[in-house]
Design an enzyme around this catalytic site. Structure first.
Site, mmCIF file in Angstrom:
data_model
loop_
_atom_site.group_PDB
_atom_site.id
_atom_site.type_symbol
_atom_site.label_atom_id
_atom_site.label_comp_id
_atom_site.label_asym_id
_atom_site.label_seq_id
_atom_site.Cartn_x
_atom_site.Cartn_y
_atom_site.Cartn_z
ATOM 1 N N HIS A 137 0.833 -1.210 0.000
ATOM 2 C CA HIS A 137 0.000 0.000 0.000
ATOM 3 C C HIS A 137 0.867 1.260 0.000
ATOM 4 O O HIS A 137 0.660 2.157 -0.811
ATOM 5 C CB HIS A 137 -0.947 -0.022 1.200
ATOM 6 C CG HIS A 137 -1.572 1.302 1.502
ATOM 7 N ND1 HIS A 137 -2.484 1.902 0.646
ATOM 8 C CD2 HIS A 137 -1.416 2.167 2.539
ATOM 9 C CE1 HIS A 137 -2.860 3.075 1.159
ATOM 10 N NE2 HIS A 137 -2.221 3.255 2.297
ATOM 11 N N HIS A 161 3.887 7.350 5.423
ATOM 12 C CA HIS A 161 2.650 8.015 5.853
ATOM 13 C C HIS A 161 1.835 7.220 6.863
ATOM 14 O O HIS A 161 1.083 7.798 7.642
ATOM 15 C CB HIS A 161 1.783 8.420 4.649
ATOM 16 C CG HIS A 161 0.942 7.318 4.080
ATOM 17 N ND1 HIS A 161 1.396 6.459 3.117
ATOM 18 C CD2 HIS A 161 -0.333 6.936 4.349
ATOM 19 C CE1 HIS A 161 0.446 5.606 2.801
ATOM 20 N NE2 HIS A 161 -0.616 5.866 3.540
ATOM 21 N N GLU A 187 0.977 5.959 12.521
ATOM 22 C CA GLU A 187 -0.386 5.572 12.864
ATOM 23 C C GLU A 187 -0.479 4.083 13.196
ATOM 24 O O GLU A 187 -1.105 3.686 14.166
ATOM 25 C CB GLU A 187 -1.303 5.912 11.679
ATOM 26 C CG GLU A 187 -2.777 5.690 11.921
ATOM 27 C CD GLU A 187 -3.320 6.542 13.066
ATOM 28 O OE1 GLU A 187 -2.683 7.563 13.390
ATOM 29 O OE2 GLU A 187 -4.354 6.153 13.648
ATOM 30 N N ASP A 188 0.156 3.259 12.386
ATOM 31 C CA ASP A 188 -0.114 1.816 12.446
ATOM 32 C C ASP A 188 1.023 0.961 12.998
ATOM 33 O O ASP A 188 0.914 -0.249 13.047
ATOM 34 C CB ASP A 188 -0.458 1.292 11.032
ATOM 35 C CG ASP A 188 -1.719 1.939 10.496
ATOM 36 O OD1 ASP A 188 -2.536 2.383 11.322
ATOM 37 O OD2 ASP A 188 -1.877 2.009 9.265
ATOM 38 N N ASP A 225 -3.252 8.354 -1.328
ATOM 39 C CA ASP A 225 -3.565 7.326 -0.327
ATOM 40 C C ASP A 225 -5.006 6.852 -0.508
ATOM 41 O O ASP A 225 -5.294 5.658 -0.584
ATOM 42 C CB ASP A 225 -3.366 7.956 1.062
ATOM 43 C CG ASP A 225 -3.716 7.012 2.199
ATOM 44 O OD1 ASP A 225 -3.359 5.831 2.111
ATOM 45 O OD2 ASP A 225 -4.332 7.480 3.178
ATOM 46 N N ASP A 276 -19.636 14.228 -26.324
ATOM 47 C CA ASP A 276 -18.240 13.995 -25.963
ATOM 48 C C ASP A 276 -18.041 12.663 -25.262
ATOM 49 O O ASP A 276 -17.126 12.515 -24.465
ATOM 50 C CB ASP A 276 -17.710 15.135 -25.090
ATOM 51 C CG ASP A 276 -18.480 15.242 -23.781
ATOM 52 O OD1 ASP A 276 -19.581 14.665 -23.687
ATOM 53 O OD2 ASP A 276 -17.974 15.904 -22.867
HETATM 54 MN MN MN Z 1 -2.490 4.808 3.885
#
Ligand code: MN
Length: 563
Positions: free
Chosen positions: A44, A68, A72-73, A134, A255
Site C-alpha cells: 500500500h 505516511h 499511525e499503524d 492514499d 463527448d
Molecule cells: Mn495509507
C-alpha cells in the site's frame, strides 16, 4: 518495486539515498502487517509513493508517502521520523497522520476534524496530494472491506475527497475516485450505463480512427506540428452526471468519446482550431476558449464541436503539453514546475495558492454550524461558473446564474451592502438579473442603503448569502429552512404499440399526482416509452408501478432512481 518508483525521476545521489532510506524504513516498520485482502501492508505505501512520484512531487514528498502510515499503524513515533529524516518530512508525516483520524459521518465532531483537515491543507499542499494518492489506492482495494465500510468510505470519498481533487484541478485523480465510488454507491446504475454505451464507445473509436489521418494531413499542410492525437473516453460518473443534467437525452452527449490534440504552443492551438473549422463546420455556441478564459480551477484548452466526417457531431479538444499536464494533475503539476524553477508563463502560482487558501479559510470562518459547513462544501464545488468583467476589465468568476449582488459582494462587502442598482453592459437592470459570460457589470451604491431580505431569494454565492444574513442579523433562522429535495426517477416501459397507449400511461401519473418532467417514445424494434419524473418527499412509486403494469400492452418496466 523501488525501481519503478524512481525510474522516471532525475535523481541526484543524495536524493535516491533518501528515497531508499524511507523505503527500507517503511519495509521494516510494516514487515508483519497485512491489508484486509491479505496482501502485505507495505504494498500500500509503495502504491501511494508511486502515485506521488508520477505526480512529480519532490523527493521529500515521496519519502513522506512511504512513511505516511508508520506512525499511525506501527510502534514508530513522530520523534523517530524527525531523528531519521529531519523536520520537513516529519512535518508532512504529521499532517498525514492527523488526516488519518478523520472518519466521516455527519456528526458535528467529525466536521470539526474536516475543518482541521482543510487548515492543514492550507499549510502544505503536499500533505493533501499524498492524502489523495492514499485514498485512491484505498478505493481501488475497497472490495476487500466489509460492505458497511465500503459504503461509508465511498460516500466520504465522493463528498469530501473527490471535490477537493476537483477544486485543486486534479482531474485525473478526481475522475478515478468518482468512478470507483460509483461502483460501490450505485452499482445498478453503473451497470445500466455500461450496457448503454458499450457498442457506442466501440463504434466511436473506430470512427475516430478514420478522422485522425484527415486532421493530421491537413495540419501538416498548414505546417502545424502535432505532438499527440488521442481519443479519450468520458469517465462514467461524469457521463452519468451529464446525462442527468440533460434528462437522459443521449442526443445531447457529444463527448462520449472526444478527440484530443496536443500541439507545442498556444498559437498552434488556435492554428489547429482554424484548420479544423476549415475542414468541418462548428456547432453554434460550442466553441469554448478556456485558454483566454481559464476555468476557476485553472483548466485551459480549446473545445469545439463540429459536424465531422459523414456529418457526425464530434467534440475536439486542443491544448499544449503544459495545459494537458495541468488539466490532468492540476495544482500538483504547478507545484512540480514551481519546484523545478520553471513555472508556466502567465500562471502565478503564488496568487493561485493564496486564492485556494483564502477560499478554505472563508469556509472555515463562515461555518455557523456543521451542517451548513458541509452544505457549503458540497454546493460550491459542483456549481458551474460564469465569467464577467468589472468596468476596468478585471475578470470576476461567479457561479452560474449569479446576480449583480453576488458580483458586488465578490468585489467588496461595502459594495454589496450599499448596492442600489446595476448597469450591465451599460444598461440599467434589476439586482436580480442573471449575469452572462462576458457581461460588463457596474454597481451603483448609496451610502445609507442596507441589504434587503429579498436578496436572499435570488443570490447564488455563499459569500453574498452570509454577508446579507450577517447584515440582517438572523443567520440561524434561515439555515433551518432548507427545503427537502425532490427525488428524480427514470422509467423505461416496454410496450406493444397501440393507439392510446401513451395517454393511458400518462393518465396513471396524473391519477397519483406525480409530476412528469419528460416523456420520450422510442419506436425501435421494441417500442419503449421513456419517462423522467419527480417525487415529492412523501410520494412513493409502488402504487404507480402496479397501476402501470395493469395497462393493456405494457410488457416490462424498468425504474432507476437518479437522485
Ligand atoms: Mn495509507
Amino acid at each position: 518495486m523501488l525501481d519503478t518508483i524512481t525510474e522516471k525521476l532525475n535523481l541526484k545521489n543524495g536524493e535516491s539515498n533518501l528515497i531508499k532510506k524511507a523505503y527500507d524504513f517503511a519495509l521494516s516498520a510494516h514487515k508483519d502487517q497485512k491489508r484486509a485482502g491479505g496482501e502485505p501492508y507495505f504494498n500500500h505505501v509503495c502504491a501511494v509513493a508511486q502515485t506521488v512520484s508520477e505526480l512529480k512531487l519532490d523527493v521529500k514528498a515521496i519519502a513522506a508517502a512511504f512513511l505516511h502510515d508508520s506512525v499511525e499503524d506501527t510502534p514508530v513515533t513522530l520523534k523517530d521520523i524527525k531523528n531519521e529524516f529531519g523536520e520537513e518530512i516529519a512535518f508532512l508525516v504529521e499532517g498525514l497522520t492527523k488526516l488519518d483520524k478523520i472518519k466521516y459521518n455527519q456528526d458535528a465532531w467529525q466536521i470539526e476534524n474536516l475543518r482541521k483537515m482543510f487548515l492543514s491543507m492550507a499549510q502544505d499542499i503536499r500533505v493533501v496530494i499524498i492524502k489523495l494518492a492514499d485514498r485512491l489506492h484505498n478505493m481501488s482495494t475497497l472490495k476487500e472491506m466489509p460492505p458497511e465500510a465500503q459504503t461509508r468510505i465511498a460516500k466520504e470519498t465522493m463528498e469530501i475527497y473527490a471535490p477537493i481533487a476537483d477544486r485543486l484541478g486534479m482531474n485525473e485523480i478526481k475522475g478515478q475516485l468518482e468512478d470507483l465510488c460509483f461502483n460501490f454507491l450505485y452499482s445498478d446504475q453503473l451497470k445500466w450505463l455500461k450496457d448503454q454505451i458499450q457498442d457506442q464507445v466501440e463504434g466511436r473509436e473506430i470512427y475516430l480512427n478514420k478522422v485522425k489521418p484527415v486532421i493530421l494531413q491537413e495540419l501538416e499542410k498548414e505546417k502545424i506540428k502535432i505532438l499527440e492525437i488521442q481519443s479519450r473516453v468520458k469517465k462514467y460518473w461524469s457521463l452519468w452526471q451529464k446525462l442527468i443534467r440533460y434528462e437522459m437525452n443521449w442526443d445531447k452527449i457529444h463527448d462520449l468519446v472526444a478527440l484530443r490534440l496536443i500541439v507545442p504552443t498556444i498559437s498552434d492551438c488556435y492554428g489547429a482550431l482554424g484548420v479544423i473549422h476549415k475542414l468541418w463546420r462548428p456547432l453554434v455556441g460550442r466553441i469554448k476558449d478556456f485558454i483566454a478564459l481559464p476555468k476557476p480551477n485553472g483548466y485551459q484548452s480549446l473545445h469545439t464541436t463540429v459536424f465531422c466526417l459523414d456529418g457526425i457531431v464530434t467534440e475536439i479538444q486542443i491544448r499544449t503539453p503544459q495545459m494537458h499536464e495541468s488539466a490532468e494533475n492540476g495544482i500538483a503539476a504547478h507545484w512540480a514546475w514551481e519546484a523545478a524553477g520553471k513555472p508556466l508563463a502567465g500562471f502565478q502560482m503564488k496568487d493561485r495558492k493564496l486564492y485556494w487558501i483564502k477560499q478554505l479559510r472563508e469556509w472555515h470562518k463562515s461555518a455557523r454550524d456543521s451542517k451548513e459547513f458541509l452544505e457549503n462544501l458540497k454546493i460550491d464545488f459542483f456549481k458551474k461558473r460564469v465569467f464577467v468583467f468589472t468596468p476596468i476589465g478585471d475578470v470576476v468568476d461567479l457561479p452560474e446564474n449569479a446576480t449583480p449582488i453576488d458580483f458586488a459582494y465578490h468585489i467588496h462587502t461595502d459594495l454589496g451592502d450599499h448596492c442600489v442598482g446595476a448597469k450591465i453592459n451599460g444598461k440599467l437592470l434589476g439586482l436580480d438579473a442573471v449575469l452572462h459570460n462576458g457581461d460588463v457589470v457596474e454597481i451603483l451604491t448609496q451610502k445609507n442603503k442596507k441589504p434587503s431580505q429579498d436578496w436572499l431569494s435570488f443570490v447564488k454565492t455563499n459569500q453574498a448569502k452570509s454577508h446579507i444574513k450577517k447584515s440582517l442579523g438572523f443567520i440561524t433562522k434561515i439555515t433551518n429552512k432548507i427545503r427537502p429535495q425532490e427525488k428524480i426517477f427514470h422509467l423505461e416501459i416496454k410496450v406493444k404499440d397501440r393507439v392510446g397507449m401513451l395517454r393511458d400511461i400518462t393518465n396513471s401519473f396524473v391519477k397519483f399526482k406525480i409530476n412528469l418532467s419528460t416523456v420520450r417514445t422510442d419506436r425501435g424494434k421494441q417500442p419503449t416509452i421513456i419517462i423522467n419524473f419527480s417525487l415529492k418527499p412523501k410520494q412513493k412509486t409502488e402504487e404507480l408501478l402496479k397501476e402501470l403494469k395493469k395497462i393493456n400492452g405494457v410488457l416490462d418496466l424498468k425504474q432507476i432512481e437518479l437522485s
